[in-house]
Write a protein that holds these residues in place. Structure first.
Motif, mmCIF file in Angstrom:
data_model
loop_
_atom_site.group_PDB
_atom_site.id
_atom_site.type_symbol
_atom_site.label_atom_id
_atom_site.label_comp_id
_atom_site.label_asym_id
_atom_site.label_seq_id
_atom_site.Cartn_x
_atom_site.Cartn_y
_atom_site.Cartn_z
ATOM 1 N N VAL A 151 2.532 12.169 -2.305
ATOM 2 C CA VAL A 151 1.208 12.080 -2.686
ATOM 3 C C VAL A 151 0.577 11.139 -1.810
ATOM 4 C CG1 VAL A 151 -0.106 11.560 -4.898
ATOM 5 C CG2 VAL A 151 1.820 12.988 -4.908
ATOM 6 N N GLN A 152 -0.898 11.305 -1.428
ATOM 7 C CA GLN A 152 -1.582 10.213 -1.040
ATOM 8 C C GLN A 152 -3.041 10.060 -1.783
ATOM 9 O OE1 GLN A 152 -3.890 10.020 3.327
ATOM 10 N NE2 GLN A 152 -1.838 10.667 3.443
ATOM 11 N N ASN A 153 -2.835 8.846 -2.399
ATOM 12 C CA ASN A 153 -4.060 8.611 -3.322
ATOM 13 C C ASN A 153 -4.460 7.176 -3.060
ATOM 14 O OD1 ASN A 153 -3.574 11.115 -4.758
ATOM 15 N ND2 ASN A 153 -3.793 10.148 -6.881
ATOM 16 N N ARG A 154 -5.432 6.795 -3.295
ATOM 17 C CA ARG A 154 -6.300 5.601 -3.045
ATOM 18 C C ARG A 154 -5.569 4.507 -3.899
ATOM 19 N NH1 ARG A 154 -10.776 6.166 -4.797
ATOM 20 N NH2 ARG A 154 -10.520 4.643 -6.736
ATOM 21 N N PHE A 176 4.875 7.944 -2.331
ATOM 22 C CA PHE A 176 3.583 7.776 -2.727
ATOM 23 C C PHE A 176 2.825 6.885 -1.519
ATOM 24 C CE2 PHE A 176 0.171 5.162 -4.629
ATOM 25 C CZ PHE A 176 -0.316 6.042 -5.192
ATOM 26 N N LEU A 177 2.026 7.602 -0.705
ATOM 27 C CA LEU A 177 1.391 7.070 0.634
ATOM 28 C C LEU A 177 -0.110 6.416 0.149
ATOM 29 C CD1 LEU A 177 3.801 8.828 1.508
ATOM 30 C CD2 LEU A 177 2.029 9.424 3.243
ATOM 31 N N PRO A 178 -0.180 5.241 -0.275
ATOM 32 C CA PRO A 178 -1.661 4.608 -0.767
ATOM 33 C C PRO A 178 -2.420 4.448 0.532
ATOM 34 C CG PRO A 178 0.240 2.845 -0.729
ATOM 35 C CD PRO A 178 0.821 4.322 -0.649
ATOM 36 N N VAL A 219 7.003 3.575 -2.338
ATOM 37 C CA VAL A 219 5.728 3.554 -1.691
ATOM 38 C C VAL A 219 5.887 3.190 -0.125
ATOM 39 C CG1 VAL A 219 3.746 1.818 -1.722
ATOM 40 C CG2 VAL A 219 4.489 2.480 -3.888
ATOM 41 N N LEU A 220 4.765 3.856 0.411
ATOM 42 C CA LEU A 220 4.887 3.832 1.809
ATOM 43 C C LEU A 220 3.435 3.502 2.257
ATOM 44 C CD1 LEU A 220 6.177 3.802 4.697
ATOM 45 C CD2 LEU A 220 6.166 6.126 4.669
ATOM 46 N N PRO A 221 2.861 2.248 2.421
ATOM 47 C CA PRO A 221 1.673 2.238 2.636
ATOM 48 C C PRO A 221 1.173 2.869 4.012
ATOM 49 C CG PRO A 221 2.597 0.345 2.012
ATOM 50 C CD PRO A 221 3.469 1.059 2.406
ATOM 51 N N ILE A 222 -0.209 3.319 4.310
ATOM 52 C CA ILE A 222 -0.539 3.652 5.493
ATOM 53 C C ILE A 222 -1.807 2.930 5.827
ATOM 54 C CG2 ILE A 222 0.409 6.205 5.451
ATOM 55 C CD1 ILE A 222 -1.939 7.096 4.343
ATOM 56 N N PRO A 223 -1.763 1.684 6.234
ATOM 57 C CA PRO A 223 -2.974 0.902 6.477
ATOM 58 C C PRO A 223 -3.531 1.344 8.049
ATOM 59 C CG PRO A 223 -1.187 -0.255 7.066
ATOM 60 C CD PRO A 223 -0.590 0.786 6.368
ATOM 61 N N GLY A 224 -5.008 1.528 7.761
ATOM 62 C CA GLY A 224 -5.974 1.798 9.027
ATOM 63 C C GLY A 224 -5.470 0.743 10.045
#
Length: 250
Positions: A151-154, A176-178, A219-224
């Motif tokens: 799931v990719q939510n803000r 969970f990919l924030p 959780v696996l963050p995906i920072p720009g």
């Protein structure tokens, strides 16, 4: 990692993608929406043939703007199929290992949208299915139809609107990919964030990413990331270890 594409920065973006793989990044997030396929083509140019350990996740479900109109959600089965085929071609893949529904189209039954992705999975064109910007109820409904792996939510340290969704993913073992994992306000750093950053010898943005990694193992963050310097700063955040006391303070 999420790699944006801006006009005139193509060479720099390719260099960032290649450096990310060198640094051990194993997931890069893209979408049909990002440049209407241009970002997918850029990743293929930069990284194809892909390393075995690299997962490129893409998303479908947003239609390009027509004349005089803005982009719009589109979850019609025929449209989702078309975008999956385009993604396969642009990324030079035989199967999209992680395909995410970019948004739920309120005009199309959710069962039809995820059902179509399930059919494409059965056909071997999708490996795993994910969702983006969903509620707990929508996640539950989708899981009755297909196996949802992500799931990719803000979500971020300063933006916890989707905390219930993260908790649901945590309980179910769903990744969970924030997106936007570093809230813009972090740049101004609250006193507590600044204090923890000073204690760790890190930047406030790194503390924000470290907080997410401490928050839950799913959780696996995906920072720009738009530059190699920024990329290296983000990747270094994975080595920060917050104490339980620092985590509670934040």
């Amino acid at each position: 990692m999420h790699l944006p594409t801006e006009a005139g920065l193509r060479d720099g973006a390719i260099a960032v993608a290649r450096r990310a793989v060198e640094l051990g990044v194993t997931l890069i997030d893209t979408a049909h929406l990002y440049g209407w396929g241009a970002n997918e083509e850029l990743l293929a140019e930069a990284l194809y043939p892909y390393p075995d350990e690299l997962l490129i996740a893409t998303k479908v479900g947003v239609a390009p703007p027509a004349a005089g109109r803005e982009a719009a959600l589109c979850g019609r089965p025929d449209f989702l199929r078309e975008q999956v085929e385009e993604g396969l071609r642009r990324l030079r893949m035989e199967r999209l290992e992680l395909l995410q529904l970019h948004r739920v189209d309120p005009e199309v039954p959710l069962a039809d949208q995820v059902g179509t992705l399930g059919e494409l999975q059965a056909e071997g064109k999708i490996g795993h299915i994910g969702l983006s910007e969903v509620s707990v109820a929508q996640l539950d409904e989708a899981r009755q139809i297909v196996d949802v792996v992500s799931v990719q939510n803000r979500y971020s340290m300063l933006d916890r609107e989707h905390e219930p969704v993260l908790d649901a993913c945590d309980a179910a073992g769903i990744a969970f990919l924030p997106w936007r994992p570093v809230h813009p306000a972090v740049a101004g750093a609250t006193p507590e964030i600044a204090s923890v950053a000073e204690e760790l010898g890190a930047t406030p943005a790194q503390v924000s990413l470290a907080w997410l990694l401490h928050r839950s193992p799913v959780v696996l963050p995906i920072p720009g990331t738009g530059s190699i310097v920024h990329l290296e700063e983000n990747v270094a955040a994975a080595d920060l270890q917050l104490s339980d006391h620092q985590f509670r303070r934040l």
